[in-house]
Motif scaffolding. Structure first.
Motif, mmCIF file in Angstrom:
data_model
loop_
_atom_site.group_PDB
_atom_site.id
_atom_site.type_symbol
_atom_site.label_atom_id
_atom_site.label_comp_id
_atom_site.label_asym_id
_atom_site.label_seq_id
_atom_site.Cartn_x
_atom_site.Cartn_y
_atom_site.Cartn_z
ATOM 1 N N GLY B 248 0.825 -1.210 0.000
ATOM 2 C CA GLY B 248 0.000 0.000 0.000
ATOM 3 C C GLY B 248 0.856 1.255 0.000
ATOM 4 O O GLY B 248 0.662 2.173 -0.799
ATOM 5 N N ILE B 249 1.851 1.257 0.895
ATOM 6 C CA ILE B 249 2.758 2.418 0.967
ATOM 7 C C ILE B 249 3.474 2.600 -0.369
ATOM 8 O O ILE B 249 3.576 3.701 -0.909
ATOM 9 N N LEU B 250 3.973 1.488 -0.924
ATOM 10 C CA LEU B 250 4.716 1.551 -2.188
ATOM 11 C C LEU B 250 3.833 2.109 -3.305
ATOM 12 O O LEU B 250 4.257 2.999 -4.056
ATOM 13 N N ALA B 251 2.602 1.617 -3.394
ATOM 14 C CA ALA B 251 1.695 2.093 -4.444
ATOM 15 C C ALA B 251 1.441 3.582 -4.285
ATOM 16 O O ALA B 251 1.460 4.346 -5.258
ATOM 17 N N ALA B 252 1.241 4.004 -3.050
ATOM 18 C CA ALA B 252 0.975 5.424 -2.815
ATOM 19 C C ALA B 252 2.180 6.261 -3.200
ATOM 20 O O ALA B 252 2.059 7.273 -3.900
ATOM 21 N N LEU B 253 3.374 5.830 -2.786
ATOM 22 C CA LEU B 253 4.585 6.586 -3.125
ATOM 23 C C LEU B 253 4.758 6.672 -4.641
ATOM 24 O O LEU B 253 5.034 7.733 -5.201
ATOM 25 N N ALA B 254 4.585 5.524 -5.297
ATOM 26 C CA ALA B 254 4.820 5.477 -6.746
ATOM 27 C C ALA B 254 3.802 6.332 -7.492
ATOM 28 O O ALA B 254 4.123 6.962 -8.498
ATOM 29 N N ALA B 255 2.577 6.363 -6.999
ATOM 30 C CA ALA B 255 1.552 7.118 -7.721
ATOM 31 C C ALA B 255 1.595 8.599 -7.387
ATOM 32 O O ALA B 255 1.359 9.446 -8.242
ATOM 33 N N ILE B 256 1.907 8.919 -6.126
ATOM 34 C CA ILE B 256 1.875 10.336 -5.743
ATOM 35 C C ILE B 256 3.193 11.034 -6.062
ATOM 36 O O ILE B 256 3.217 12.196 -6.450
ATOM 37 N N PHE B 257 4.289 10.296 -5.917
ATOM 38 C CA PHE B 257 5.585 10.904 -6.253
ATOM 39 C C PHE B 257 6.258 10.091 -7.344
ATOM 40 O O PHE B 257 7.219 9.357 -7.083
ATOM 41 N N PRO B 258 5.799 10.200 -8.582
ATOM 42 C CA PRO B 258 6.409 9.400 -9.647
ATOM 43 C C PRO B 258 7.893 9.746 -9.775
ATOM 44 O O PRO B 258 8.268 10.900 -9.615
ATOM 45 N N TRP B 259 8.689 8.734 -10.033
ATOM 46 C CA TRP B 259 10.140 8.937 -10.148
ATOM 47 C C TRP B 259 10.437 9.776 -11.381
ATOM 48 O O TRP B 259 9.950 9.481 -12.466
ATOM 49 N N GLU B 260 11.252 10.818 -11.198
ATOM 50 C CA GLU B 260 11.541 11.701 -12.332
ATOM 51 C C GLU B 260 12.556 11.077 -13.279
ATOM 52 O O GLU B 260 13.348 10.238 -12.869
ATOM 53 N N LEU B 261 12.512 11.519 -14.512
ATOM 54 C CA LEU B 261 13.473 11.010 -15.489
ATOM 55 C C LEU B 261 14.607 11.993 -15.726
ATOM 56 O O LEU B 261 15.739 11.612 -15.965
ATOM 57 N N GLY B 262 14.313 13.281 -15.626
ATOM 58 C CA GLY B 262 15.360 14.295 -15.814
ATOM 59 C C GLY B 262 15.713 14.499 -17.274
ATOM 60 O O GLY B 262 14.958 14.118 -18.176
ATOM 61 N N GLN B 263 16.901 15.078 -17.482
ATOM 62 C CA GLN B 263 17.357 15.396 -18.838
ATOM 63 C C GLN B 263 18.236 14.277 -19.373
ATOM 64 O O GLN B 263 18.950 13.642 -18.616
ATOM 65 N N LYS B 264 18.200 14.097 -20.660
ATOM 66 C CA LYS B 264 19.060 13.091 -21.275
ATOM 67 C C LYS B 264 20.536 13.442 -21.071
ATOM 68 O O LYS B 264 20.916 14.599 -21.144
ATOM 69 N N ALA B 265 21.337 12.423 -20.819
ATOM 70 C CA ALA B 265 22.763 12.654 -20.598
ATOM 71 C C ALA B 265 23.419 13.146 -21.879
ATOM 72 O O ALA B 265 23.131 12.650 -22.954
ATOM 73 N N ASP B 266 24.269 14.155 -21.727
ATOM 74 C CA ASP B 266 25.041 14.648 -22.860
ATOM 75 C C ASP B 266 26.512 14.576 -22.457
ATOM 76 O O ASP B 266 26.987 15.397 -21.691
ATOM 77 N N PRO B 267 27.230 13.571 -22.989
ATOM 78 C CA PRO B 267 28.612 13.365 -22.544
ATOM 79 C C PRO B 267 29.503 14.576 -22.770
ATOM 80 O O PRO B 267 30.534 14.701 -22.127
ATOM 81 N N PHE B 268 29.103 15.465 -23.660
ATOM 82 C CA PHE B 268 29.985 16.599 -23.969
ATOM 83 C C PHE B 268 29.702 17.817 -23.110
ATOM 84 O O PHE B 268 30.450 18.759 -23.094
#
Lengths: 146, 357, 435
Positions: B248-268
Motif C-alpha cells: 500500500g505504501i509503495l503504491a501510494a509513493l509510486a503514484a503520488i511521487f512518480p520517479w523523475e526522469l530528468g534530462q538526457k545525458a550529454d557526454p559533452f
C-alpha cells in the motif's frame, strides 16, 4: 454459539478471499495493460523523420519537430539535404530558409547564416547547431551529431 | 477437494518425503516478546525483492540498453506504455525501499546478536546479499541514461581508480573502456539483468533455507521467553499483513511521487550541479570527501578506499570476531559498533542532503 | 646530458669548417637588416613625466607603439640623435618636428596617415580610411570646422597616447564602453548647455532594451550609441531615416511599417517613425497597454476613441490581450502538469510555438492592419486551445491515477482488515504460553 462462530468464520473467510482477489486484480490489471503494446509501438529514437524524399523542392527549407525543439531542414540548389537546430543563437527565435539569398535568416534581428549554418551577418554570436541527415527508405532522417 | 489434496501430498511424499517438511513447518514456532517486530523486516525486504524481479522483467519488454535509445525508451515507457509510469516508478521506489529495509533488517540482526552460533553463515550470506543489492543500485542507476546518473556513474567509477595497481583495470572493467560511454551502459545493463540476479538468487535461497531450517534466534538473556506463536499460520499471516501494508505504501509513493526522469545525458556537456549518487551511497561518498588529500606520504582517497574495503570484510566476519556473543554473553563492544554505525550512516546521509550540498 | 649529445650531433653533421664559413659570410649580413630604432624621446621625456596619463607612460600600450611606430612618426623630429638634453637638436623643425596639434587640428593630424590607404594597408589590408571623411559630415566635424573647440575630435573618444584597437576590451571605444565614453560630454548639462540638446541619453539608454543587453547581459552585439548614430559620422538620424536605422536589425518590423498607412502620415506630420511610439534612447518595450486609447496607450497620442483608427486600436488591444491571456492560462496549466510529474514534453514544445505566435502577433502590429493581426492570432489561438486540451487531458489523467490509487488502497485495506480478523481468530488457538 457454535452457529454464530461458524457464520463469523465463514464471513472472515469470504472477506479474506474477496479482499485478496480484488488486490490481485488491482495488481494484475496494470500489468496486463503494460504488457499489451501501446498504439505507437516504437520508442522515440535519436533520429526523427524530418520529411519524405521528394516532397521538398530544390532550394527550399522546412521546419520539423526535433524532440522538444524545432529543426530546420534545407534542400539546397545542389540537391543536398542540410539540417540544423532552428533556434537562432542570438535570442532563440526560430530561423527560416531564404531562397532569394540562399541563406538562413532570423527575422527577429535580421541575422543571417550561410547554408553551413555559419553566422555571417547580424547579431547571431555563433553558428547554428548542425544536425546529421541520412536517408532511410523513404524518410529523411535527422539525428544529433555525437 | 480434501481428498485431492491428501492424494497429492501422499503422491509427493512417496517420492520426496515431503511430510517431513510439512511437519517441520507446522511445528515451527516464533517467540513473542518486545523485539518480535524485527522478525518481519527480512520478510518485507524479500517482498520488495520480488517486486523488483517482477517489475524489472516488465521493464525489459520495452527498455533498450543503447545510449541512443536508453533515455528515449524509458521516456516511451513513462509516456506511451499503459501504466508504464507506474511500473517504472514502482521499480525505482521499491529498489530504494528494499535497500532501506535491508539496512533495517541488518542492523536489527546486528543489535540482537542473532548472528551468533549456529547462525554465522546466515549473517555472512545476508551481508553478501546487502552488497549485491548495493551493486544492483549502482548498475541500475545509469540505465535511464539521464544527466544525473551519467555523471554520478562517472564519479562513482572514478573512485575505483584510486586503488593502487589494479585501479585502472577496475575502471576499464566497469566502464568497458576509458570513459563512461555506450559500452558502459551495455556492461552495467548486463550486470543488472543477468549477472547480479543469477548470483543473488543462489545466495538468497541459501539464506532463506538457513533461516527456515534454524528458526528465529532469541537474543542473549532472553532464553526464557515463554510466549510464542506457530510460524504457520500465525506468523505467516502477520507477515502477509505487513506485506499488504508495505505494498500500500509503495503504491501510494509510486503514484503520488512518480520517479523523475530528468534530462538526457550529454557526454559533452559539463557536469551539472548537484551530482549525487543514490542516497545509500551518500555516506561513503561524503566520507571520501572528509579525508584530506594527503595523509603523510599517502593519498587520502586511497586510504579511505582501503578503510572501506577493510570495514566491508570486517562486517562479514563479525560473527567470528564477536567472541563474547559466541559464548552467549552480552557483548557491549559490538552493540556500540552497531549503534555507532547506525548513527554515522544516518547522520551523514541526512547531513549530505541538507548541509553538505 | 642532452645538450652534450646535441652538440656531438651538430659537430658530426656540420663540418666545423662549414660553420666557420657561415660565421664569416653571414654575420655581417645581420647589419643589413634594420635594427630596433632608438627612441631617445621616451628616454628624456620619461624623466619628467611620472603621472599615469603622461604620454610616455600611456604610449607603452598604444596600438601605434605596438605596431612599431615612434613618437617621431607623428610628431616629427629626430629620435635617434643623442642630443644629451639639447631640445633644439632633438625637436628640430628641420627634421620635421611640429609642436603638438591644437584641438581643431587633430582630425587632420590623424588623417595624414589614416586617410592614406597606400600607407595604412601595410598594417591591415582591410583597414578603413574613411573616418576623416565621415567625421567631416558629422555634427562634431561641422561644428569643429566652425571653430568650436568643445566638440569631440578623434582623441576625445580614442584617447591621445593610449589609443587601443576597438576590439581591445580596455579600449574606450570597445562595444560596451561606448555609452560611457559618449556620455562624458553628452551627460554633462553644464558642458552641453550652449548646444541646447538633452543630456539624459545615457540614463534613458541604460533603461532601454539595448542597454540592458549590452551593459547588463554583456551581449556585445546589442547596439550602442554608434550603431544608430554612426561611428565617425555621428549625427542624429533625420526623421525620415529612423526606419532605416532601426531596420538594420529590426528588418521584419521595418518592412511592415513601410507598407503600412502610418509611414506616409508620420512623415507628413514630422513624427520620428519608430521613435514616435518607442521613443529614442529609451527604446520602450511596448505592451498591450500601449495599444487602444487608454492612459498608457501610444495610439492614443493621435487617435481618440471615436475615430476609426482609435476603434481599430481598441480592437487590436482586445484581440492580442485575449490571445495573451489564453497563452498565460496554457502556461499555468503546463506548469501544473509538470509540477504533478506528468509528461510535459509535447506540451512544452507546443508552448514554444504558442509563444512564437504571440511574438508574431505583437510584431504584426507594425503593419497596423487589423486583418493581419486577426489572421495570426487565429492560428495562435487554435494552437493554444490544443495545448490547453493536452494539459487538461494530462490533469484528468492525473486525477484518474489518484482514483485508481484510492481504489487499490481500499482493496488493500479490505484484505488487510480480513487478514487482521483472521489472525485475531486463530491466535486464540495458536498462541503458546509455554515455549
Amino acid at each position: 454459539m457454535e452457529e454464530r462462530n461458524t457464520s463469523r468464520k465463514s464471513f472472515i473467510n469470504y472477506l479474506l478471499g474477496g479482499g485478496f482477489t480484488l488486490v490481485a486484480a488491482s495488481f494484475l490489471y496494470p500489468i496486463v495493460r503494460f504488457v499489451l503494446p501501446p498504439k505507437s509501438t516504437e520508442a522515440e529514437p535519436m533520429a526523427v523523420s524530418a520529411g519524405k524524399v521528394g516532397e521538398m523542392h530544390l532550394n527550399s527549407g522546412k521546419i520539423f519537430k526535433f524532440g522538444r525543439k524545432p529543426g530546420l531542414l534545407i534542400y539546397t540548389e545542389q540537391g543536398e539535404y542540410q539540417a540544423f537546430m532552428a533556434t537562432c543563437t542570438h535570442l532563440d527565435c526560430i530561423v527560416q530558409f531564404r531562397n532569394d539569398s540562399e541563406s538562413i535568416w532570423c527575422a527577429c534581428h535580421n541575422g543571417y547564416y550561410d547554408l553551413n549554418g555559419n553566422n555571417i551577418s547580424g547579431p547571431p554570436p555563433r553558428p547554428l547547431e548542425r544536425l546529421n541527415v541520412f536517408i532511410k527508405d523513404d524518410d529523411i532522417m535527422v539525428s544529433k551529431i555525437t | 477437494m480434501k481428498t485431492y489434496t491428501t492424494n497429492l501430498i501422499n503422491w509427493l511424499d512417496k517420492r520426496y518425503n515431503i511430510k517431513e517438511i510439512i511437519g517441520f513447518i507446522t511445528e515451527k514456532k516464533v517467540p513473542i516478546y518486545k523485539h518480535t517486530i524485527w522478525y518481519y523486516m527480512g520478510g518485507i525486504t524479500l517482498l520488495f525483492f520480488i517486486i523488483q524481479v517482477l517489475t524489472g522483467i516488465l521493464l525489459l519488454l520495452y527498455y533498450r540498453p543503447t545510449p541512443e535509445e536508453a533515455f528515449e525508451s524509458v521516456q516511451f515507457i513513462m509516456t506511451q506504455v499503459h501504466y508504464g509510469w507506474l511500473i517504472r516508478s514502482i521499480h525505482s521506489w521499491s529498489a530504494n525501499l528494499m535497500i532501506l529495509f535491508a539496512f533495517i533488517h541488518m542492523f536489527s540482526v546486528l543489535l540482537l546478536k542473532s548472528y551468533r552460533p549456529p547462525r554465522e553463515l546466515t549473517w555472512v550470506t545476508g551481508v553478501l546479499l546487502m552488497y549485491i543489492s548495493l551493486a544492483f543500485g549502482f548498475t541500475g542507476y545509469l540505465l535511464p541514461w539521464n544527466e544525473l546518473s551519467f555523471f554520478a556513474t562517472k564519479v562513482g567509477t572514478d573512485i575505483a581508480g584510486v586503488i593502487p595497481f589494479i585501479g585502472k583495470f577496475i575502471i576499464r572493467f566497469l566502464r568497458g573502456g576509458e570513459d563512461v560511454t555506450g559500452a558502459t551502459l551495455t556492461r552495467l545493463f548486463g550486470f543488472h539483468v543477468a549477472v547480479l540476479p543469477g548470483v543473488i538468487i543462489v545466495i538468497l535461497v541459501i539464506h532463506l533455507l538457513m533461516v527456515q531450517r534454524q528458526g528465529m534466534s532469541k537474543p542473549i538473556g532472553l532464553k526464557e521467553v515463554k510466549k510464542g506463536m506457530l510460524f504457520f499460520p500465525d506468523f505467516f499471516l502477520r507477515d502477509l499483513l505487513g506485506w499488504l501494508f508495505a505494498v500500500g505504501i509503495l503504491a501510494a509513493l509510486a503514484a503520488i511521487f512518480p520517479w523523475e526522469l530528468g534530462q538526457k545525458a550529454d557526454p559533452f556537456s559539463s557536469a551539472p550541479e548537484g551530482i549525487a549518487p543514490e542516497w545509500y551511497f551518500l555516506f561513503m561518498f561524503q566520507t571520501l570527501k572528509f579525508f584530506p588529500a594527503r595523509i603523510l606520504i599517502l593519498d587520502g582517497e586511497v586510504i579511505a578506499v582501503f578503510i572501506f574495503a577493510a570495514l566491508g570484510i570486517f562486517w562479514i566476519l563479525i560473527p567470528f570476531l564477536d567472541t563474547k556473543a559466541r559464548r552467549e554473553q552480552k557483548s557491549p563492544i559490538f552493540t556500540t559498533i552497531g549503534i555507532f554505525a547506525i548513527l554515522y550512516v544516518g547522520i551523514i546521509t541526512i547531513l549530505s542532503y541538507f548541509v553538505f550540498k | 646530458m642532452y645538450s652534450h649529445n646535441l652538440m656531438k650531433n651538430i659537430i658530426r653533421h656540420f663540418n666545423i669548417i662549414y660553420i666557420l664559413f657561415l660565421f664569416i659570410f653571414l654575420f655581417p649580413a645581420i647589419y643589413l637588416f634594420p635594427q630596433e630604432r632608438h627612441n631617445n624621446c621616451i628616454e628624456c621625456h620619461s624623466k619628467f613625466e611620472e603621472e599615469e596619463t603622461s604620454p610616455t607612460i600611456e604610449f607603452k600600450n598604444d596600438i601605434h607603439n605596438t605596431s612599431g611606430m615612434l613618437c617621431s612618426d607623428c610628431h616629427g623630429g629626430d629620435p635617434e640623435i643623442n642630443a644629451g638634453g639639447n631640445q633644439e637638436l632633438a625637436m628640430n623643425p628641420k627634421k620635421g618636428y611640429k609642436p603638438p596639434p591644437g584641438h581643431n587640428e587633430i582630425p587632420e593630424f590623424c588623417a595624414r596617415c589614416h586617410s592614406d590607404f597606400e600607407y595604412m594597408k601595410k598594417f591591415n589590408p582591410n583597414i578603413r580610411v574613411d573616418q576623416y571623411e565621415n567625421y567631416l559630415t558629422s555634427q562634431h566635424g561641422k561644428l569643429l570646422a566652425k571653430g568650436d573647440d568643445k566638440v569631440a575630435n578623434c582623441v576625445s573618444c580614442h584617447k591621445t597616447h593610449g589609443i587601443r584597437k576597438k576590439t581591445n576590451p580596455a579600449s574606450a571605444v570597445f562595444a560596451n564602453k561606448i555609452p560611457e565614453t559618449c556620455s562624458k560630454c553628452h551627460s554633462d548639462p553644464e558642458y552641453m548647455k550652449e548646444y541646447k540638446i538633452l543630456t539624459n541619453q545615457l540614463e534613458m539608454y541604460k533603461k532601454s532594451v539595448h542597454g540592458e543587453f549590452l551593459l547588463e547581459k554583456g551581449d556585445l552585439n546589442a547596439p550602442a550609441c554608434n550603431d544608430c548614430h554612426g561611428n565617425h559620422g555621428a549625427a542624429p538620424p533625420g526623421v525620415e531615416s529612423v526606419h532605416n536605422v532601426c531596420g538594420v536589425c529590426h528588418s521584419g518590423n521595418n518592412q511592415l511599417f513601410l507598407k503600412s498607412s502610418h509611414k506616409k502620415y508620420f512623415d507628413e506630420f514630422g513624427f520620428p517613425e519608430c521613435a514616435s511610439c518607442h521613443e529614442h534612447h529609451l527604446i520602450k518595450k511596448l505592451t498591450e497597454e500601449s495599444l487602444g486609447v487608454g492612459d498608457q496607450s501610444v495610439c492614443g497620442i493621435c487617435h481618440t476613441q471615436e475615430d476609426e483608427g482609435g476603434i481599430i486600436a481598441v480592437e487590436m488591444k482586445n484581440i492580442i490581450e485575449n490571445f495573451s491571456a489564453l497563452r498565460d492560462t496554457c502556461q499555468i496549466l503546463s506548469e501544473e502538469v509538470e509540477r504533478k510529474g506528468m509528461p510535459v514534453n509535447e506540451i512544452k514544445y507546443q508552448m514554444n510555438n504558442v509563444d512564437s505566435e504571440l511574438l508574431k502577433a505583437r510584431n504584426i502590429v507594425h503593419s497596423f492592419s487589423l486583418e493581419n493581426i486577426k489572421q495570426i492570432t487565429e492560428e495562435g489561438t487554435k494552437l493554444a486551445i490544443s495545448v490547453k486540451k493536452m494539459a487538461n487531458d494530462e490533469l484528468k489523467e492525473y486525477q484518474i491515477r489518484r482514483i485508481g490509487l484510492a481504489v487499490s488502497l481500499f482493496f488493500i485495506f479490505l484484505a488487510g482488515t480480513a487478514l487482521y480478523l483472521k489472525i485475531k481468530k486463530i491466535d486464540k488457538k495458536n498462541i503458546i504460553n509455554s515455549f
